[in-house]
Scaffold this motif. Structure first.
Motif, short mmCIF file in Angstrom:
data_model
loop_
_atom_site.label_atom_id
_atom_site.label_comp_id
_atom_site.label_asym_id
_atom_site.label_seq_id
_atom_site.Cartn_x
_atom_site.Cartn_y
_atom_site.Cartn_z
N GLU B 29 0.86 -1.19 0.00
CA GLU B 29 0.00 0.00 0.00
C GLU B 29 0.89 1.24 0.00
N SER B 30 0.50 2.22 -0.80
CA SER B 30 1.32 3.44 -0.87
C SER B 30 1.29 4.19 0.46
N LYS B 37 -6.49 6.58 -1.83
CA LYS B 37 -7.45 5.97 -0.90
C LYS B 37 -7.75 4.52 -1.28
N HIS B 38 -7.91 4.26 -2.55
CA HIS B 38 -8.32 2.91 -2.99
C HIS B 38 -7.41 2.42 -4.12
N THR B 40 -3.86 1.94 -6.24
CA THR B 40 -2.48 1.65 -5.85
C THR B 40 -1.62 1.56 -7.10
N THR B 42 0.07 -1.08 -7.61
CA THR B 42 0.37 -2.51 -7.67
C THR B 42 -0.34 -3.23 -8.81
N SER B 45 -6.59 -2.69 -7.04
CA SER B 45 -7.06 -1.75 -6.03
C SER B 45 -6.68 -2.29 -4.65
N LYS B 46 -6.92 -1.48 -3.62
CA LYS B 46 -6.52 -1.89 -2.28
C LYS B 46 -7.20 -3.17 -1.84
N THR B 47 -8.48 -3.25 -2.12
CA THR B 47 -9.18 -4.50 -1.84
C THR B 47 -9.74 -5.03 -3.14
N ILE B 53 -7.62 -8.66 0.73
CA ILE B 53 -6.57 -7.65 0.64
C ILE B 53 -5.53 -8.14 -0.35
N HIS B 55 -2.43 -6.70 -1.04
CA HIS B 55 -1.02 -6.40 -0.85
C HIS B 55 -0.73 -6.09 0.61
N ALA B 57 0.60 -4.05 4.00
CA ALA B 57 0.17 -2.75 4.54
C ALA B 57 1.26 -1.68 4.50
#
Lengths: 297, 316
Positions: B29-30, B37-38, B40, B42, B45-47, B53, B55, B57
């Motif tokens: 996560e950045s 917020k969501h 990334t 990567t 998305s974050k979720t 999840i 990636h 934290a």
């Protein structure tokens, strides 16, 4: 706006050659088989020249054999007609040209397989809804909105233009591109949802893709989602799609191996004199619709 | 040929170490000041849908994961494969990548042409891997990507074994310093990087559709019209080995470790048996006896990667 009419077959070209367009582009972004033989292409180009209409070639993504064949074609056309514009949808094919030392024979337009935006994503609202305006705006820009990229491709690959969809944030990126001396060619009517290696049209007909099947991909299909799929219990893998998802995946258009969605609205781009609008012949129901769309620009 | 599995926790790294998985891919996560917020860098998305999840934290957790992996001779491939990188995010992206390099990752996976050019200029000296988002279908892609310091190309799933062989042969004959990685399992109907309906299950692309011709005449009802998905490469393993494939990637960021682990175990077992001299048909037979659900889920629908299948005969 300049008007670019895109065709794949000589029959279609003969039908539209007298339309008041600024350019005819010949070929397809998504299927190599729609790039005709050198003789046919020469005939089509001769017709454009005779009618004093600018022309450009459109090439698709390709495997190694198709890359070599396409290279021979473009070199033959370059020998016949000199420098011309070519829409590229495959970095490997671009490199094939560069490897030969003949990059200067071509002016490159980066096509849809190379220039895309997350704004096209079906669930884009879920992705960006929590972001502030700065992040949202940047996240929805297309893949060439970076001077690192533009400068590199101009220097090494004679980049002249890019093809873009006309979704709101993407259209807003035209200014950046024009400021960096890159022409923008917008695609009218539909934007691309997905491109498959598998041709849906030929599979539906039970025919394997080849140079002889190109009439099949001219046929427009409209699709509406009924059931989703989940890997797991074979008896339960298909389930009725939720209504909200059915509304999103409704009236999608399929040509060959590509899936499209119609724009909800169009930005006002008429003042962008250096840029073009691409009218893909197969997208329209008839000539009246093409002429109507031309008038909008 | 190594197995590569996705990691989004320290627990996953430890689990795969015990399973003798040789490579992992992982994102972070950045940091808060990036104001993401969501989204990334990567490539996810974050979720993911379903709440998983995708990636780690923080970079501190990444450091722990790198330590676990290196103690177990596992490579850590860092996901910085955001599909598009606009200019105004260049600095944040570079900071993200440098954060990972500082924690000792072994490579950076890149998915955007702008990101590739940016990192090539930096000359970090760490191998770059070009993501499947670039869909390299031909051998000249090798020449294109090697210029940027790419040392491994991740090939698209919709590639026939003959086409893969042409790329591998080109590398061999020209003595190019380039590795090839493929996906082992769970594929897409569409070309990754040019699909805007990519989603965790349930799948839209493999779903059933009512199909109409251009005149709105019904053509097909409740039919899997745009399904092009392939899922399994067990039967292709021998040919993948022959073509110098160095890594088999198991996808599934955000999926439970149990799911990834069971797939990874099947491939681990199959590769070990191949190397010990067992034939691929026998290996498949033993797998299906051990896990009958595999045949139901993948074989019955002929969803085969790389070898001839119901899908590949319709490839353009």
């Amino acid at each position: 706006m300049n008007i670019d009419l895109r065709v794949t077959a000589k029959d279609d070209l003969l039908r539209v050659i007298d339309f008041p367009v600024d350019c005819i582009s010949i070929g397809d972004e998504f299927c190599y088989h729609r790039l005709k033989t050198v003789d046919i292409l020469k005939g089509m180009i001769d017709l454009c020249i005779k009618k004093k209409v600018k022309w450009r070639l459109v090439t698709a993504f390709m495997n190694s054999d198709a890359c070599d064949e396409a290279f021979e074609k473009v070199i033959a056309l370059s020998n016949a007609f000199g420098t011309f514009e070519i829409v590229i949808n495959d970095y490997g094919f671009l490199q094939r040209i560069s490897n030969s030392g003949k990059m200067k024979n071509f002016e490159i337009i980066a096509g849809q397989m190379l220039v895309h935006s997350i704004e096209e994503f079906l669930w884009v609202d879920e992705v960006v809804s929590k972001e502030n305006e700065f992040m949202k705006r940047n996240w929805l820009l297309n893949s060439f909105i970076n001077t690192v990229t533009i400068n590199y491709f101009k220097e090494h690959y004679n980049l002249k233009g890019v093809e873009l969809n006309m979704l709101p944030y993407t259209a807003a990126s035209a200014e950046f591109l024009n400021e960096n001396k890159v022409d923008v060619h917008y695609i009218d009517k539909y934007y691309t949802m997905a491109v498959s290696r598998k041709c849906h049209s030929t599979k539906n007909a039970g025919v394997q893709p080849s140079a002889d099947c190109t009439s099949l991909c001219k046929k427009k299909y409209k699709i509406n989602l009924v059931q989703t799929y989940e890997i797991g219990d074979p008896r339960k893998k298909y389930k009725n799609a939720p209504e909200e998802l059915k509304k999103k995946v409704h009236d999608w258009i399929v040509f060959g191996n590509a899936i499209f969605r119609e724009y909800d609205a169009y930005p006002d781009i008429r003042g962008q004199k250096q840029n073009s609008i691409i009218l893909n012949y197969q997208f329209y129901n008839d000539h009246d619709e093409i002429k109507y769309r031309m008038q909008q620009y | 040929m190594k197995i590569m599995a996705p990691v989004a926790s320290i627990e996953a790294a430890k689990t795969y170490a015990k399973m003798k998985i040789e490579e992992i891919y992982v994102g972070v996560e950045s940091p808060p000041h990036h104001n993401m917020k969501h989204v990334t860098f990567t490539g996810r998305s974050k979720t993911v849908p379903g709440g998983g999840i995708a990636h780690l934290a923080s970079f501190d957790v990444l450091k722990e994961v790198v330590t676990i992996c290196h103690d177990n001779n596992m490579s850590v491939n860092f996901t910085a494969n955001v599909r598009n990188l606009p200019e105004e995010l260049n600095l944040s992206y570079v900071e993200y990548v440098e954060g990972a390099i500082g924690q000792g990752v072994d490579s950076i996976i890149v998915g955007s042409i702008s990101a590739l050019l940016l990192l090539a200029e930096k000359k970090y000296g760490i191998p770059l891997h070009s993501s499947t988002f670039f869909y390299p279908f031909n051998k000249y892609d090798v020449d294109f990507y090697k210029k940027f310091g790419v040392r491994r190309m991740i090939l698209p799933t919709a590639l026939r074994i003959e086409e893969l062989s042409q790329i591998a042969s080109y590398i061999r004959e020209n003595k190019i310093d380039m590795e090839l990685e493929v996906f082992a399992h769970f594929g897409c109907s569409n070309i990754n990087g040019r699909c805007n309906i990519f989603h965790n299950p349930p799948s839209v692309c493999r779903g059933k559709y009512d199909v109409f011709s251009g005149d709105n005449e019904p053509a097909r009802t409740n039919f899997e019209f745009i399904d092009g998905g392939s899922d399994c490469s067990i039967c292709a393993l021998e040919k993948l080995l022959d073509n110098d494939i160095v890594s088999l990637k198991i996808i599934g960021r955000g999926l439970p470790i149990s799911v990834i682990g069971s797939i990874a175990f099947a491939y681990r077992e199959a590769i070990d048996k191949l190397k010990s001299g067992k034939g691929i048909h026998e290996i498949r037979k033993e797998l299906l006896e051990r896990a009958p659900w595999w045949e139901d889920s993948f074989c019955r629908e002929n969803r085969c990667f790389y070898i001839a299948s119901n899908m590949s005969k319709y490839y353009v």
